[in-house]
Design a protein around this motif. Structure first.
Motif, PDB file in Angstrom:
ATOM      1  N   PRO A 159       0.963  -1.396   0.031  1.00  0.00           N
ATOM      2  CA  PRO A 159       0.072  -0.174  -0.131  1.00  0.00           C
ATOM      3  C   PRO A 159       1.167   1.350   0.040  1.00  0.00           C
ATOM      4  O   PRO A 159       1.876   1.030   0.143  1.00  0.00           O
ATOM      5  N   GLN A 160       0.247   2.485  -0.920  1.00  0.00           N
ATOM      6  CA  GLN A 160       0.987   3.742  -0.244  1.00  0.00           C
ATOM      7  C   GLN A 160       0.256   4.504   0.025  1.00  0.00           C
ATOM      8  O   GLN A 160      -1.056   4.391  -0.339  1.00  0.00           O
ATOM      9  N   ASP A 161       0.584   5.791   0.148  1.00  0.00           N
ATOM     10  CA  ASP A 161      -0.278   6.883   0.565  1.00  0.00           C
ATOM     11  C   ASP A 161      -0.967   7.167  -0.619  1.00  0.00           C
ATOM     12  O   ASP A 161      -0.559   7.471  -1.339  1.00  0.00           O
ATOM     13  N   LYS A 162      -2.314   7.350  -0.286  1.00  0.00           N
ATOM     14  CA  LYS A 162      -2.897   7.298  -1.294  1.00  0.00           C
ATOM     15  C   LYS A 162      -3.452   9.013  -1.906  1.00  0.00           C
ATOM     16  O   LYS A 162      -3.947   8.847  -3.393  1.00  0.00           O
ATOM     17  N   SER A 163      -2.973   9.752  -1.100  1.00  0.00           N
ATOM     18  CA  SER A 163      -3.185  11.287  -1.407  1.00  0.00           C
ATOM     19  C   SER A 163      -2.116  11.539  -2.984  1.00  0.00           C
ATOM     20  O   SER A 163      -1.667  11.809  -4.077  1.00  0.00           O
ATOM     21  N   ALA A 164      -0.769  10.921  -1.885  1.00  0.00           N
ATOM     22  CA  ALA A 164       0.519  10.474  -2.658  1.00  0.00           C
ATOM     23  C   ALA A 164       0.137  10.203  -4.376  1.00  0.00           C
ATOM     24  O   ALA A 164       0.756  10.158  -5.474  1.00  0.00           O
ATOM     25  N   ALA A 165      -0.359   8.700  -3.507  1.00  0.00           N
ATOM     26  CA  ALA A 165      -0.189   8.207  -5.702  1.00  0.00           C
ATOM     27  C   ALA A 165      -1.070   9.084  -6.260  1.00  0.00           C
ATOM     28  O   ALA A 165      -0.841   8.664  -7.407  1.00  0.00           O
ATOM     29  N   ARG A 166      -1.853   9.524  -5.485  1.00  0.00           N
ATOM     30  CA  ARG A 166      -2.814  10.032  -6.736  1.00  0.00           C
ATOM     31  C   ARG A 166      -2.188  11.502  -7.522  1.00  0.00           C
ATOM     32  O   ARG A 166      -2.485  11.527  -8.959  1.00  0.00           O
ATOM     33  N   ALA A 175       3.416  -0.536 -16.328  1.00  0.00           N
ATOM     34  CA  ALA A 175       4.265  -1.038 -16.256  1.00  0.00           C
ATOM     35  C   ALA A 175       4.585  -1.927 -14.792  1.00  0.00           C
ATOM     36  O   ALA A 175       3.105  -1.161 -14.143  1.00  0.00           O
ATOM     37  N   HIS A 176       4.276  -3.163 -15.273  1.00  0.00           N
ATOM     38  CA  HIS A 176       4.364  -4.387 -14.052  1.00  0.00           C
ATOM     39  C   HIS A 176       4.649  -2.889 -12.594  1.00  0.00           C
ATOM     40  O   HIS A 176       3.777  -3.110 -11.328  1.00  0.00           O
ATOM     41  N   GLY A 177       5.504  -2.956 -12.751  1.00  0.00           N
ATOM     42  CA  GLY A 177       6.456  -2.280 -11.392  1.00  0.00           C
ATOM     43  C   GLY A 177       6.024  -0.952 -10.762  1.00  0.00           C
ATOM     44  O   GLY A 177       5.610  -0.748  -9.909  1.00  0.00           O
ATOM     45  N   LEU A 178       4.755  -0.155 -11.420  1.00  0.00           N
ATOM     46  CA  LEU A 178       4.424   1.126 -11.352  1.00  0.00           C
ATOM     47  C   LEU A 178       2.917   0.689 -11.025  1.00  0.00           C
ATOM     48  O   LEU A 178       2.200   1.730 -10.324  1.00  0.00           O
ATOM     49  N   LEU A 179       2.229  -0.404 -11.213  1.00  0.00           N
ATOM     50  CA  LEU A 179       0.685  -1.096 -10.884  1.00  0.00           C
ATOM     51  C   LEU A 179       0.264  -0.574  -9.070  1.00  0.00           C
ATOM     52  O   LEU A 179      -0.463  -0.217  -9.406  1.00  0.00           O
ATOM     53  N   PRO A 180       1.465  -0.833  -7.704  1.00  0.00           N
ATOM     54  CA  PRO A 180       1.111  -0.602  -6.592  1.00  0.00           C
ATOM     55  C   PRO A 180       0.413   0.877  -6.697  1.00  0.00           C
ATOM     56  O   PRO A 180      -0.147   1.799  -5.768  1.00  0.00           O
ATOM     57  N   THR A 181       1.290   2.112  -7.687  1.00  0.00           N
ATOM     58  CA  THR A 181       0.273   3.052  -7.169  1.00  0.00           C
ATOM     59  C   THR A 181      -1.028   3.314  -7.956  1.00  0.00           C
ATOM     60  O   THR A 181      -1.704   4.203  -7.138  1.00  0.00           O
ATOM     61  N   TYR A 182      -0.766   2.946  -8.977  1.00  0.00           N
ATOM     62  CA  TYR A 182      -2.390   2.730  -9.113  1.00  0.00           C
ATOM     63  C   TYR A 182      -3.177   1.627  -8.199  1.00  0.00           C
ATOM     64  O   TYR A 182      -4.496   2.358  -7.806  1.00  0.00           O
ATOM     65  N   TYR A 183      -3.747   0.514  -7.960  1.00  0.00           N
ATOM     66  CA  TYR A 183      -4.217  -0.196  -6.598  1.00  0.00           C
ATOM     67  C   TYR A 183      -4.352   0.989  -5.651  1.00  0.00           C
ATOM     68  O   TYR A 183      -5.174   1.295  -5.268  1.00  0.00           O
ATOM     69  N   SER A 184      -3.317   1.943  -5.617  1.00  0.00           N
ATOM     70  CA  SER A 184      -2.919   2.254  -4.319  1.00  0.00           C
ATOM     71  C   SER A 184      -4.017   4.176  -4.214  1.00  0.00           C
ATOM     72  O   SER A 184      -4.533   4.679  -3.471  1.00  0.00           O
ATOM     73  N   ALA A 185      -3.777   4.209  -5.177  1.00  0.00           N
ATOM     74  CA  ALA A 185      -4.527   5.629  -5.423  1.00  0.00           C
ATOM     75  C   ALA A 185      -6.242   5.260  -5.727  1.00  0.00           C
ATOM     76  O   ALA A 185      -6.725   6.498  -5.621  1.00  0.00           O
ATOM     77  N   ALA A 186      -5.952   4.179  -5.853  1.00  0.00           N
ATOM     78  CA  ALA A 186      -7.869   3.564  -6.116  1.00  0.00           C
ATOM     79  C   ALA A 186      -8.550   3.611  -5.163  1.00  0.00           C
ATOM     80  O   ALA A 186      -8.594   3.763  -3.975  1.00  0.00           O
ATOM     81  N   ASP A 187     -10.077   3.511  -4.779  1.00  0.00           N
ATOM     82  CA  ASP A 187     -11.267   3.524  -3.714  1.00  0.00           C
ATOM     83  C   ASP A 187     -11.330   2.028  -4.054  1.00  0.00           C
ATOM     84  O   ASP A 187     -11.927   1.331  -3.002  1.00  0.00           O
ATOM     85  N   VAL A 188     -11.759   1.377  -5.321  1.00  0.00           N
ATOM     86  CA  VAL A 188     -11.693   0.381  -5.455  1.00  0.00           C
ATOM     87  C   VAL A 188     -11.569  -0.543  -6.481  1.00  0.00           C
ATOM     88  O   VAL A 188     -11.266   0.281  -7.785  1.00  0.00           O
ATOM     89  N   SER A 189     -10.644  -0.972  -6.501  1.00  0.00           N
ATOM     90  CA  SER A 189     -10.668  -2.248  -7.731  1.00  0.00           C
ATOM     91  C   SER A 189     -12.500  -3.087  -8.610  1.00  0.00           C
ATOM     92  O   SER A 189     -12.771  -3.551  -7.141  1.00  0.00           O
TER      93      SER A 189
END
Ligand code: UDP
Length: 400
Positions: free
Chosen positions: A206-213, A288-302
């Motif tokens: 998990p990453q900080d949501k607002s930083a990810a956004r 890129a796979h390695g960047l996806l944690p930022t996308y998942y963390s930015a989302a409210d729901v997947s």
């Protein structure tokens, strides 16, 4: 100490190292990378044979310790559809013979992924007198039962049937799929082992949501994330309709990650649909796979809106990033999603059902964010590879 194994792995139609989220490159490729990487770390030697599709690729790469990816020429070195690749299998076999004659081939076992590879795997396992283990990843007969208007070829169905009965062992990622193998292909259930896939929890954090956004240039509104290849099977059209039915937050944005030049016509059609329905949808293309944690963390729901999935890695990846998942009852989802704890299961992918699941998740009805990540900590690629290794040893012990 048990001796290390020499494994020939076939992953012909899609290079394991290819860009994920494109036409034919997704969960199977992650599986082959992760399992071979861990087998290599355990001291086994894995040669992965794949079709050469890019003239700039070296014939032999060594991406991980004890693992080689070997590109064998079969037809023009360019991307091509699966049936076109099928027609070049004789060329693959011819060039494979040349490679093996020149460099030698001495394996304990053959493992193949998907039916096209299975055909080559079966041939070489027989030629080298070693056991053949198959994993199908998706099945033609299941696809043909879906309301998608697409018919998988008779060639594919016949090959799958043949492999089901000819292989020494079949690995299936879920118990649900094992049942389907028995029901649709009359497979011998005793030779099917269920070994779940894993998730790289060191990468998917998990990453900080607002930083990810901020990193993705996304605003403060609700974000519904889809990650995957762009194909009818994934139900993206129904998802767009579902967003048009949302009451809780009609301004929620659908962010779609995945796709390549082959999916452009589909993306254009989906964008038009979204515009017509007044749905805010953004298509980013593959990431890129390695960047996806930022996308998942930015989302409210997947969200997983698929008609069918063999396993569905994105469920585990999203949960590992502490993002709740709304999913149809496909692949691993029913085994891992607990309604109201880490997401919501919906009975089908109709827009109405998806909208109900999304409303529930967006209302923030989930009890404990840490629980979401905890729910997948039992899944790891190391464990998958250990169980695959045990499977190999078991077959070799029995003498194939
Ligand atoms: N993926 C990715 N980048 C993208 C889209 C997808 O890295 O732009 C990865 C995703 O993280 C997952 C895999 O592709 O690991 C898709 O696997 P899944 O089992 O969910 O679906 P499949 O491709 O098998 O249908």
């Amino acid at each position: 100490m048990a001796h290390s194994l020499d494994i020939a792995m076939f992953c012909i139609h899609s290079c394991p190292l290819g860009q994920l989220g494109t036409r034919d490159t997704g969960g199977m490729n992650v599986y082959v990378r992760e399992v071979s990487r861990h087998l290599g770390q355990m001291g086994h030697h894995v040669d992965i044979y794949t079709r050469a599709h890019d003239p700039y690729d070296a014939q032999v790469n060594s991406p991980f310790e004890n693992v080689r990816v070997i590109h064998i020429q079969a037809g023009p070195m360019e991307d091509m559809g699966k049936m076109a690749q099928y027609s070049y299998l004789p060329d693959f076999a011819l060039n494979m013979e040349t490679f093996c004659m020149r460099y030698g081939a001495n394996y304990d076992l053959v493992q193949s992924h998907y039916w096209l590879s299975g055909l080559m795997g079966q041939k070489y396992a027989f030629q080298w007198s070693v056991p053949h283990v198959v994993m199908f990843h998706t099945l033609g007969a299941i696809k043909n039962n879906l309301p998608l208007g697409e018919a998988e070829s008779a060639v594919r169905l016949a090959a799958e049937y043949d492999l089901m009965h000819g292989a020494q062992r079949i690995i299936s990622a879920t118990a649900l799929e094992k049942e389907e193998l028995g029901r649709l292909y009359d497979a011998d259930m005793r030779k099917i082992s269920v070994i779940p896939c894993g998730v790289n929890t060191a990468l998917f954090q998990p990453q900080d949501k607002s930083a990810a956004r901020n990193a993705l240039g996304l605003g403060a509104g609700k974000i519904i994330l889809f990650v995957g290849r762009i194909e009818a099977l994934k139900g993206i059209e129904n998802l767009i309709y579902a967003l048009s039915l949302l009451h809780y937050d009609a301004r929620a944005k659908l962010f779609v990650v995945g796709g390549d030049e082959y999916s452009r016509p589909d993306v254009a059609r989906l964008e038009t649909l979204a515009r017509e329905l007044g749905v805010d949808a953004e298509f980013s293309g593959s990431v890129a796979h390695g960047l996806l944690p930022t996308y998942y963390s930015a989302a409210d729901v997947s969200v997983v809106a698929s008609y069918y999935e063999s396993f569905c890695l994105v469920v585990l990846e999203a949960l590992a990033c502490r993002t709740p998942v709304v999913s149809t009852r496909v692949g691993v989802a029913p085994a891992v999603i607990r309604n109201g704890y880490n997401g919501f299961l919906v009975d089908d992918n109709s827009p109405q059902s998806l909208a109900v699941g999304l409303e529930a998740a967006l209302c923030g009805g989930l009890k404990d964010a840490d629980e979401i990540r905890r729910s997948v900590l039992d899944y790891s690629w190391e464990q998958t590879a250990c169980r695959v290794e045990a499977e190999y040893r078991g077959i070799l012990l029995k003498g194939g």
